[in-house]
Design an enzyme around this catalytic site. Structure first.
Site, mmCIF file in Angstrom:
data_model
loop_
_atom_site.group_PDB
_atom_site.id
_atom_site.type_symbol
_atom_site.label_atom_id
_atom_site.label_comp_id
_atom_site.label_asym_id
_atom_site.label_seq_id
_atom_site.Cartn_x
_atom_site.Cartn_y
_atom_site.Cartn_z
ATOM 1 N N ASN A 7 0.866 -1.255 0.001
ATOM 2 C CA ASN A 7 -0.180 0.123 -0.029
ATOM 3 C C ASN A 7 0.785 1.180 -0.279
ATOM 4 O O ASN A 7 1.373 1.729 1.226
ATOM 5 C CB ASN A 7 -1.032 -0.007 1.311
ATOM 6 C CG ASN A 7 -2.009 0.970 1.193
ATOM 7 O OD1 ASN A 7 -1.843 2.176 0.673
ATOM 8 N ND2 ASN A 7 -2.981 0.799 1.883
ATOM 9 N N ARG A 98 -2.321 -1.525 -3.857
ATOM 10 C CA ARG A 98 -3.551 -0.704 -4.058
ATOM 11 C C ARG A 98 -2.825 0.441 -4.934
ATOM 12 O O ARG A 98 -1.728 1.085 -4.880
ATOM 13 C CB ARG A 98 -3.589 0.180 -2.612
ATOM 14 C CG ARG A 98 -4.392 1.527 -2.685
ATOM 15 C CD ARG A 98 -4.349 2.056 -1.254
ATOM 16 N NE ARG A 98 -5.286 3.336 -1.455
ATOM 17 C CZ ARG A 98 -4.770 4.369 -1.251
ATOM 18 N NH1 ARG A 98 -3.532 4.754 -0.653
ATOM 19 N NH2 ARG A 98 -5.494 5.768 -1.137
ATOM 20 N N ASP A 155 -8.350 2.057 -6.101
ATOM 21 C CA ASP A 155 -9.353 2.692 -5.342
ATOM 22 C C ASP A 155 -10.232 3.233 -6.045
ATOM 23 O O ASP A 155 -11.459 3.443 -5.471
ATOM 24 C CB ASP A 155 -8.410 4.037 -4.786
ATOM 25 C CG ASP A 155 -8.334 3.817 -3.352
ATOM 26 O OD1 ASP A 155 -8.884 3.047 -2.523
ATOM 27 O OD2 ASP A 155 -7.635 4.715 -2.596
ATOM 28 N N HIS A 214 -15.149 7.971 5.453
ATOM 29 C CA HIS A 214 -13.655 7.861 5.323
ATOM 30 C C HIS A 214 -13.154 8.921 5.941
ATOM 31 O O HIS A 214 -12.844 9.992 5.026
ATOM 32 C CB HIS A 214 -13.281 7.157 4.316
ATOM 33 C CG HIS A 214 -11.608 6.854 4.240
ATOM 34 N ND1 HIS A 214 -11.199 5.621 4.248
ATOM 35 C CD2 HIS A 214 -10.645 7.733 4.407
ATOM 36 C CE1 HIS A 214 -10.045 5.585 4.333
ATOM 37 N NE2 HIS A 214 -9.403 6.841 4.481
ATOM 38 N N GLY A 218 -7.007 12.559 4.342
ATOM 39 C CA GLY A 218 -7.954 12.478 3.247
ATOM 40 C C GLY A 218 -9.185 12.159 3.790
ATOM 41 O O GLY A 218 -9.471 11.087 4.573
ATOM 42 N N ARG A 291 -5.872 15.707 16.473
ATOM 43 C CA ARG A 291 -5.521 15.500 17.778
ATOM 44 C C ARG A 291 -4.752 16.872 18.189
ATOM 45 O O ARG A 291 -5.175 17.316 19.541
ATOM 46 C CB ARG A 291 -4.505 14.597 18.065
ATOM 47 C CG ARG A 291 -5.173 13.074 17.842
ATOM 48 C CD ARG A 291 -4.291 11.863 17.780
ATOM 49 N NE ARG A 291 -3.357 11.990 16.571
ATOM 50 C CZ ARG A 291 -2.411 11.082 16.194
ATOM 51 N NH1 ARG A 291 -2.244 9.985 16.872
ATOM 52 N NH2 ARG A 291 -1.663 11.292 15.109
ATOM 53 N N VAL A 338 -9.438 9.703 11.859
ATOM 54 C CA VAL A 338 -10.477 10.462 12.604
ATOM 55 C C VAL A 338 -11.697 9.591 12.856
ATOM 56 O O VAL A 338 -12.218 9.641 13.952
ATOM 57 C CB VAL A 338 -10.732 11.593 11.697
ATOM 58 C CG1 VAL A 338 -11.796 12.683 12.439
ATOM 59 C CG2 VAL A 338 -9.414 12.448 11.626
ATOM 60 N N ASN A 341 -11.390 7.109 15.672
ATOM 61 C CA ASN A 341 -10.797 7.589 16.931
ATOM 62 C C ASN A 341 -11.207 8.798 17.717
ATOM 63 O O ASN A 341 -11.021 8.973 18.906
ATOM 64 C CB ASN A 341 -9.180 7.542 16.866
ATOM 65 C CG ASN A 341 -8.475 6.399 16.407
ATOM 66 O OD1 ASN A 341 -8.554 5.493 17.269
ATOM 67 N ND2 ASN A 341 -8.046 6.266 15.408
#
Length: 408
Positions: A7, A98, A155, A214, A218, A291, A338, A341
């Site tokens: 990847n 990928r 993708d 997602h 990005g 964060r 993101v 978490n």
């Protein structure tokens, strides 16, 4: 069957080795070996990290004179040193990659041939950051493994069946004829999360109306019906759509004309600003990392607070824009760094839809709440947090292609 997955990104290369004994399980297994190269920490050097399922670890820093050589060095730890998990390279049956942009012609995963490599190179003008890195990985494997079968998992493929009304820009029709259309990205992740949601909900995927979010550095959404992407937020490039870590997302194109005509911007400067100096970083002036934005908000930084407010506003707007195309919603899914978490982002996003009775259970909405339903029992939609596993999805595609090829 041992399957190696690469990847590749512009600044990092992640790899892992899976072993599949028979039909791939619905639950992703732990890899036998995981490796990562990071080129960002110190100029002229690459940092390598490797770990195995038995607990062996390797961390080292090497000169980064040649990216293919660094990738080859990483992969050699599969059969050398303390992280050895195979005796020789030919134990690996297939390598999956990928590939970010497959254009309009590649609607599913394919074995890599000279023709496919040429197409990936040609499409690099659409994905100049990623496709060249994907090619580097392919060529490093050719050098190291010889004629081993390689598979390209695109993708863009999951979005290849977008309705034309969603795919075509409202410019001259000639744009579409020239390949300037909406392609969508993060398709491997969106597809994996949709399939995993069906498993978690014990429902047939074809019966579900889903929105997958997602949210990493990005960010993109996909509206999924009957297991097919019918709308997504990224377009011709991964710059369109949501506000991201350092990317602007969608903005008025008149701004770009103004900057070119009156501010002395070049195309290269626009590219740098829109890709690297915008989004959370651009508005906050602090970081592309949420964060650090959260820390600055806690310290009373108003620009950090504004950056997060814009991020949530645009995310809510995009979710709302997907709903009419689905005719309702069965589940909203959060994934990636993101999405997986940040309990704050999930709660703030869903707060805008409380009038539709989308209800988060605050006790379930924890930072590590992965692969679970965090909605209240009486919520009108299920709200899921799913750990995206693109590498496992790539390995599954490789296994399927090998099986199909052996039966033909």
């Amino acid at each position: 069957m041992k399957i190696l997955v690469l990847n590749a990104g512009s600044s990092s290369q992640k790899s892992c080795l899976y072993e599949i004994q028979s039909e791939p399980s619905s639950q992703p297994p732990s890899p036998l070996w995981e490796g990562k190269v990071d080129w960002t920490h110190e100029q002229g050097y690459a940092e390598i990290e490797v770990k195995t399922s038995t607990g062996a670890c390797l961390q080292e820093k090497i000169a980064a004179d040649s990216r293919p050589i660094v990738i080859s060095h990483l992969l050699a730890t599969l059969w050398q040193g303390d992280t050895q998990v195979i005796d020789q390279p030919n134990e690996i049956a297939v390598v999956g990659h990928r590939v970010v942009h497959g254009g309009a012609e590649y609607r599913k995963s394919v074995f890599i041939t000279a023709e496919v490599k040429a197409a990936i190179a040609r499409l690099a003008s659409f994905a100049p950051v990623h496709n060249p890195a994907n090619l580097e990985g392919i060529e490093a494997v050719e050098t190291l493994f010889g004629n081993i079968p390689q598979v390209a998992v695109f993708d863009t493929a999951f979005h290849a069946h977008l309705p034309l009304a969603a795919a075509i820009y409202p410019g001259p029709y000639e744009w579409y004829e020239q390949g300037i259309r909406r392609y969508g990205f993060h398709g491997i992740s969106h597809r994996y999360c949709a399939e995993r949601a069906a498993q978690l909900l014990d429902r047939d995927l074809s019966s579900l109306r889903l929105i997958t979010c997602h949210l990493g550095n990005g960010c993109s959404l996909a509206a999924i019906q009957n297991g097919i992407s019918i709308e997504t937020t990224m377009g011709f490039t991964p710059m369109e759509g949501l506000m991201m870590g350092s990317r602007s997302g969608s903005i008025d194109p008149g701004i770009l004309i103004h900057l070119l005509r009156h501010q002395g911007y070049s195309a290269d400067k626009l590219d740098q600003v829109l890709n690297k100096q915008s989004g959370l970083l651009g508005v906050s002036g602090i970081s592309a990392d949420l964060r650090r934005i959260d820390q600055a908000i806690a310290a009373g930084n108003d620009r950090a607070k504004l950056a997060l407010e814009i991020y949530i506003h645009r995310l809510q707007s995009a979710i709302g824009a997907c709903l009419p195309h689905l005719g309702g919603l069965d589940a909203l899914i959060f994934t990636a760094g993101v999405g997986e978490n940040s309990a704050t982002v999930r709660a703030a996003t869903c707060a805008g839809f409380e009038y539709l009775n989308w209800q988060i259970d605050q006790d379930q909405n924890q930072p590590s709440a992965q692969d679970r339903d965090i909605a209240t029992p009486d919520s009108a939609v299920r709200i899921l947090v799913i750990h995206t596993q693109e590498d496992w999805a790539i390995a599954q595609d490789c296994w399927q292609l090998i099986q199909t090829n052996s039966q033909s």
